[in-house]
Design a protein around this motif. Structure first.
Motif, PDB file in Angstrom:
ATOM      1  N   GLY A 152      37.744  23.408  51.293  1.00  0.00           N
ATOM      2  CA  GLY A 152      38.072  24.296  52.244  1.00  0.00           C
ATOM      3  C   GLY A 152      39.168  25.265  52.095  1.00  0.00           C
ATOM      4  N   ALA A 153      40.107  24.889  51.115  1.00  0.00           N
ATOM      5  CA  ALA A 153      41.242  25.665  50.763  1.00  0.00           C
ATOM      6  C   ALA A 153      40.858  27.115  50.431  1.00  0.00           C
ATOM      7  CB  ALA A 153      41.775  24.978  49.440  1.00  0.00           C
ATOM      8  N   LEU A 154      41.769  27.952  51.045  1.00  0.00           N
ATOM      9  CA  LEU A 154      41.824  29.289  50.723  1.00  0.00           C
ATOM     10  C   LEU A 154      42.720  30.032  49.823  1.00  0.00           C
ATOM     11  CD1 LEU A 154      41.433  30.269  54.704  1.00  0.00           C
ATOM     12  CD2 LEU A 154      39.604  30.343  52.882  1.00  0.00           C
ATOM     13  N   MET A 155      42.219  30.940  49.041  1.00  0.00           N
ATOM     14  CA  MET A 155      43.365  31.548  48.298  1.00  0.00           C
ATOM     15  C   MET A 155      42.884  33.037  48.666  1.00  0.00           C
ATOM     16  SD  MET A 155      42.906  30.031  44.538  1.00  0.00           S
ATOM     17  CE  MET A 155      41.163  29.380  44.969  1.00  0.00           C
ATOM     18  N   ASP A 156      43.903  33.710  48.477  1.00  0.00           N
ATOM     19  CA  ASP A 156      43.853  35.423  48.823  1.00  0.00           C
ATOM     20  C   ASP A 156      43.346  36.145  47.483  1.00  0.00           C
ATOM     21  OD1 ASP A 156      45.021  34.922  51.027  1.00  0.00           O
ATOM     22  OD2 ASP A 156      46.754  36.354  50.808  1.00  0.00           O
ATOM     23  N   VAL A 157      42.584  36.958  47.720  1.00  0.00           N
ATOM     24  CA  VAL A 157      41.983  37.573  46.743  1.00  0.00           C
ATOM     25  C   VAL A 157      42.666  39.294  47.157  1.00  0.00           C
ATOM     26  CG1 VAL A 157      39.809  38.938  45.650  1.00  0.00           C
ATOM     27  CG2 VAL A 157      40.004  36.603  46.367  1.00  0.00           C
ATOM     28  N   SER A 158      43.203  39.666  46.097  1.00  0.00           N
ATOM     29  CA  SER A 158      43.898  41.063  46.226  1.00  0.00           C
ATOM     30  C   SER A 158      42.767  42.108  46.384  1.00  0.00           C
ATOM     31  CB  SER A 158      44.743  41.531  45.180  1.00  0.00           C
ATOM     32  OG  SER A 158      44.224  42.086  44.077  1.00  0.00           O
ATOM     33  N   PRO A 159      43.144  43.126  47.208  1.00  0.00           N
ATOM     34  CA  PRO A 159      41.884  44.052  47.433  1.00  0.00           C
ATOM     35  C   PRO A 159      41.527  45.090  46.417  1.00  0.00           C
ATOM     36  CG  PRO A 159      44.386  44.734  48.651  1.00  0.00           C
ATOM     37  CD  PRO A 159      44.194  43.164  47.980  1.00  0.00           C
ATOM     38  N   GLU A 160      42.702  45.013  45.513  1.00  0.00           N
ATOM     39  CA  GLU A 160      42.216  45.618  44.029  1.00  0.00           C
ATOM     40  C   GLU A 160      41.239  45.263  43.528  1.00  0.00           C
ATOM     41  OE1 GLU A 160      45.676  44.963  44.715  1.00  0.00           O
ATOM     42  OE2 GLU A 160      45.727  46.968  46.122  1.00  0.00           O
ATOM     43  N   ALA A 161      41.101  43.950  43.555  1.00  0.00           N
ATOM     44  CA  ALA A 161      40.286  42.972  42.871  1.00  0.00           C
ATOM     45  C   ALA A 161      38.618  43.155  43.348  1.00  0.00           C
ATOM     46  CB  ALA A 161      40.654  41.458  42.779  1.00  0.00           C
ATOM     47  N   VAL A 162      38.596  43.659  44.208  1.00  0.00           N
ATOM     48  CA  VAL A 162      37.194  44.042  44.606  1.00  0.00           C
ATOM     49  C   VAL A 162      36.809  45.369  44.919  1.00  0.00           C
ATOM     50  CG1 VAL A 162      35.672  43.633  46.641  1.00  0.00           C
ATOM     51  CG2 VAL A 162      37.187  41.979  45.909  1.00  0.00           C
ATOM     52  N   ARG A 163      36.042  46.101  44.240  1.00  0.00           N
ATOM     53  CA  ARG A 163      35.553  47.531  44.462  1.00  0.00           C
ATOM     54  C   ARG A 163      34.150  47.798  44.930  1.00  0.00           C
ATOM     55  NH1 ARG A 163      37.151  49.083  39.689  1.00  0.00           N
ATOM     56  NH2 ARG A 163      35.494  50.569  39.490  1.00  0.00           N
ATOM     57  N   PHE A 164      33.640  48.092  45.894  1.00  0.00           N
ATOM     58  CA  PHE A 164      32.462  48.257  46.227  1.00  0.00           C
ATOM     59  C   PHE A 164      31.676  49.502  45.656  1.00  0.00           C
ATOM     60  CE2 PHE A 164      34.275  45.737  49.421  1.00  0.00           C
ATOM     61  CZ  PHE A 164      33.301  44.736  49.653  1.00  0.00           C
ATOM     62  N   ALA A 165      30.817  49.524  45.175  1.00  0.00           N
ATOM     63  CA  ALA A 165      29.938  50.747  44.516  1.00  0.00           C
ATOM     64  C   ALA A 165      28.966  51.276  45.443  1.00  0.00           C
ATOM     65  CB  ALA A 165      29.125  50.279  43.332  1.00  0.00           C
ATOM     66  N   GLU A 166      28.785  50.591  46.654  1.00  0.00           N
ATOM     67  CA  GLU A 166      27.991  51.072  47.519  1.00  0.00           C
ATOM     68  C   GLU A 166      28.184  50.027  48.833  1.00  0.00           C
ATOM     69  OE1 GLU A 166      23.922  51.541  46.616  1.00  0.00           O
ATOM     70  OE2 GLU A 166      23.163  51.731  48.675  1.00  0.00           O
TER      71      GLU A 166
END
Lengths: 146, 146
Positions: B110-124
């Motif tokens: 259940g542990a949480l880790m941050d994912v930086s917003p730059e690591a995710v890009r939406f194409a659509e």
DNA sequence: ATATGTGCAAATCCTTTGCATAGAA
DNA sequence: TTCTATGCAAAGGATTTGCACATAT
């Protein structure tokens, strides 16, 4: 591609064609209470809480206990024929759609709507940390009234 | 950035540089209990539950009631200095990072880790339904051990 | 028969609330 | 003083559990 909109309004189908088979195929004894719950939840693409399901059963004159509703939903989820959603921490939502998909959520009402997987494309996703791999992606798009 | 460790030998920092100001700026009276909670939660980028915060305060010898912990966390969240996460429906997580970002979650712990917003890009992304607009995007990437 | 489910009520867990007291402005 | 926050214990809502009874194979 427009999002799939699922409204919770739906009549209770009086017969469950193949539902019993579907339960058996998932390794679930198709007892009467389970079939009633399956008809209610699986006959449409929707999101319901345990209490909603209990209420609808009672409205329909069925005598099913709260414990059985919870047991059954947990069993269905464990066997993969429904999906559990932790949307808001208030209560658990049970999703009759087990295909990969995402969700809109109305921040005001809490209502959920399906977002088809084709409507979302990722240009980039982070690599899984060392020794880990992706087990699934949960995407909630919160919506407010304009 | 590692979470601060609080033990009787290492009590809470008695002064949190700027934390009181930060609370005031958010329209929050910086009372003692609130400052203690702020130091604990805001001094690092982390995800804690109310019970964890209560436990750490008690370990550190602080006398803060459960009610105050909950009241304070809810107040902080309402004022936007922390973020509430509904990850699993079991309990509410409080995130000291209010910047836009996403999360990994270990399905086992259940542990949480941050994912930086730059690591995710939406194409659509799907258009918001008529009369609605985006209010936020919640993305949880579930991870399992390989 | 024998294993498995079901119903009921009580128990549990997380969170909120009511109210008297303590603290801040 | 007057308003607001805190602590305690009790209440609340969602979910689970224990156990006797009913049902399925």
């Amino acid at each position: 591609m427009s999002p799939i909109v699922v409204t919770p309004e739906h009549p209770l189908p009086c017969e469950a064609s193949g539902l019993a088979e579907r339960l058996r195929a998932a390794g679930i004894q198709p007892t009467l209470p389970r079939q009633k719950i399956a008809v209610l939840l699986l006959s449409a693409q929707q999101h319901l809480t345990a209490e909603q399901i209990l209420a609808r059963l009672q409205q329909a004159g069925e005598r099913v206990s709260k414990a059985t509703v919870y047991n059954t939903l947990n069993l269905f989820a464990a066997r993969g024929i429904i999906r559990q959603l932790a949307v808001d921490g208030e209560r658990t939502w049970f999703d009759s759609n087990t295909q990969p998909h995402f969700h809109f959520q109305d921040v005001e009402t809490g209502a959920l709507m399906d977002v088809s997987p084709e409507a979302v494309r990722f240009a980039e996703l982070p690599p899984a940390p060392e020794g880990m791999e992706y087990a699934g992606i949960e995407l909630f798009i919160r919506l407010r009234r304009v």
